[in-house]
Design an enzyme around this catalytic site. Sequence first.
Site, PDB file in Angstrom:
ATOM      1  CG  ASP A  73       6.156   3.224   3.298  1.00 17.14           C
ATOM      2  OD1 ASP A  73       6.022   2.626   2.364  1.00 17.14           O
ATOM      3  OD2 ASP A  73       5.797   2.483   4.219  1.00 17.14           O
ATOM      4  CG  HIS A  95      -2.962  -0.890   5.199  1.00 15.26           C
ATOM      5  ND1 HIS A  95      -2.861  -1.866   6.071  1.00 15.26           N
ATOM      6  CD2 HIS A  95      -2.043   0.061   5.354  1.00 15.26           C
ATOM      7  CE1 HIS A  95      -1.904  -1.459   6.765  1.00 15.26           C
ATOM      8  NE2 HIS A  95      -1.233  -0.233   6.521  1.00 15.26           N
ATOM      9  CD  GLU A 150       3.453  -1.610   7.021  1.00 21.48           C
ATOM     10  OE1 GLU A 150       2.646  -1.065   7.891  1.00 21.48           O
ATOM     11  OE2 GLU A 150       3.927  -0.900   6.310  1.00 21.48           O
ATOM     12  CD  GLU A 163       5.123  -1.152   2.034  1.00 22.46           C
ATOM     13  OE1 GLU A 163       5.779  -0.080   1.409  1.00 22.46           O
ATOM     14  OE2 GLU A 163       5.253  -0.771   3.410  1.00 22.46           O
ATOM     15  CG  ASP A 212       8.180   0.030   5.910  1.00 23.44           C
ATOM     16  OD1 ASP A 212       9.584   0.155   6.107  1.00 23.44           O
ATOM     17  OD2 ASP A 212       7.482   1.071   6.034  1.00 23.44           O
ATOM     18  NE  ARG A 218       2.007  -2.468  12.079  1.00 23.85           N
ATOM     19  CZ  ARG A 218       2.060  -2.073  11.117  1.00 23.85           C
ATOM     20  NH1 ARG A 218       2.171  -0.690  10.931  1.00 23.85           N
ATOM     21  NH2 ARG A 218       1.859  -2.925   9.816  1.00 23.85           N
ATOM     22  CD  GLN A 239       2.945   2.531  12.502  1.00 22.11           C
ATOM     23  OE1 GLN A 239       3.372   1.384  12.841  1.00 22.11           O
ATOM     24  NE2 GLN A 239       2.056   3.122  11.997  1.00 22.11           N
ATOM     25  CE  LYS A 241       5.856   2.045   8.725  1.00 22.01           C
ATOM     26  NZ  LYS A 241       4.925   0.995   8.119  1.00 22.01           N
ATOM     27  CB  THR A 273      12.824  -0.381   4.751  1.00 22.77           C
ATOM     28  OG1 THR A 273      12.067   0.370   5.340  1.00 22.77           O
ATOM     29  CG2 THR A 273      11.796  -0.868   3.375  1.00 22.77           C
ATOM     30  CB  THR A 302       0.198  -2.547   3.951  1.00 21.33           C
ATOM     31  OG1 THR A 302       1.172  -2.164   4.977  1.00 21.33           O
ATOM     32  CG2 THR A 302      -0.039  -3.952   4.193  1.00 21.33           C
ATOM     33  CD  GLU A 350      -4.477  -4.515   6.755  1.00 20.51           C
ATOM     34  OE1 GLU A 350      -5.610  -4.134   6.138  1.00 20.51           O
ATOM     35  OE2 GLU A 350      -3.321  -4.413   6.237  1.00 20.51           O
TER      36      GLU A 350
END
Length: 403
Positions: free
Chosen positions: A93, A100, A164, A166, A198, A202, A205, A218, A222, A320, A347
Amino acid sequence: MPDFVQFPLTIPEGSPFPISNIPFGIFSTALDGSLNKFAELSGEARAKVRRDIQNLIRDATSPLYDPQEQDRLLLPSKHVELHLPMKVGAFTDFMCSLEHVTNGGRLAGASSVLPNFFHLPLGYNGRASSVLVSGTPIARPYGMVPGIGSSVPEFVPSKRLDYEVEMGIFISKPVQHGELIPAYRARDHIFGLVLLNDWSARDIQMYEMTPLGPFNGKACGTSISPWVVTLDALEEAGAFITAEAAGLQGGKATSVKFLTCQHDLDIDVSASISRENGKYSAAISRSNMKHLHWSPFQMVAHHTSAGCGLGAGDLLGTGTLSSSREQASQDAGESGNGVFRLGCLFELTENGTKPVELGENLSVAWLEDGDEIILEAWAGRGRNRIGFGQVTGRILPARLMDV
């Protein structure tokens, strides 16, 4: 089997898969499979298969439209199950959106973007075992998070679950160990692209990632779309563009010849959220792959630069997709001031401190049990427009633990 397919083949207006977009995927009535061996064929061979399929669809005398042949050649979609299109040997990733990285760093307490971002596509090795096909539910993960009012962490279900937006890049022709592939040749090793979500816990993480980076935060899942859209289809749709390097520091304006590539991809990607089984739903994110600071071809090149090699079916995530206000305002007349430019809740909600109001009594800070995230992507315009379908995933409550 009933005679359910007749010439000319009816393709609904606005379908992501017109005849110009022949995606590749794996379905079955019982057994699994993968496209790995097919992806390892030469680009010319894969392109011929795509053309042959297009010709079969366009030809009124094709066996596809022969009632005597349809039992052998066709299956009703309701009788089959879609699988991961490729056996994923490795998942990497990247983190290639300047917006971001800027927002994430600020929310984590950084005063500026670290210089290395401008000199190389940042990435980390993820987990291939948790790459899942679209529609697979995601159970809320457990992990170690800071204790409330205590210096001792707690092992609890994540309270700050995120998505996320992606895109994923599938490798075709293997890169041998020790072989280096410059960015301008990376296309020869890309089978095609898929949508990629993904999922990110948080709170887990943030607690674990210093000093070695993300791990279990994470790893809960996915999600990728089941259909691989080829570079040939994207090129015919007009998605190949000249990389916009003007005014950039590094990235697509790099002076490193190994990472220099004039090509980029123009792909619109969006996300929406559904809550309480569709009672509340709203669009929540929109960006474009061309807004990344580094192109997918540069990502592939950088990945090979250590000599690690790449195998058919290896998956690379773009990181992201978030657009700056300026980038968003330049695309399709968007104002660039709303939520339609940032690719994750971290975000959008300022790390959960400012829930985003999406109307219909829908306020989102973090993902709740039962929430569903739907990603879509499109490329090209007008009659040349093609899509990727969708990637979806619904959040399930944390599993009960037998301890």
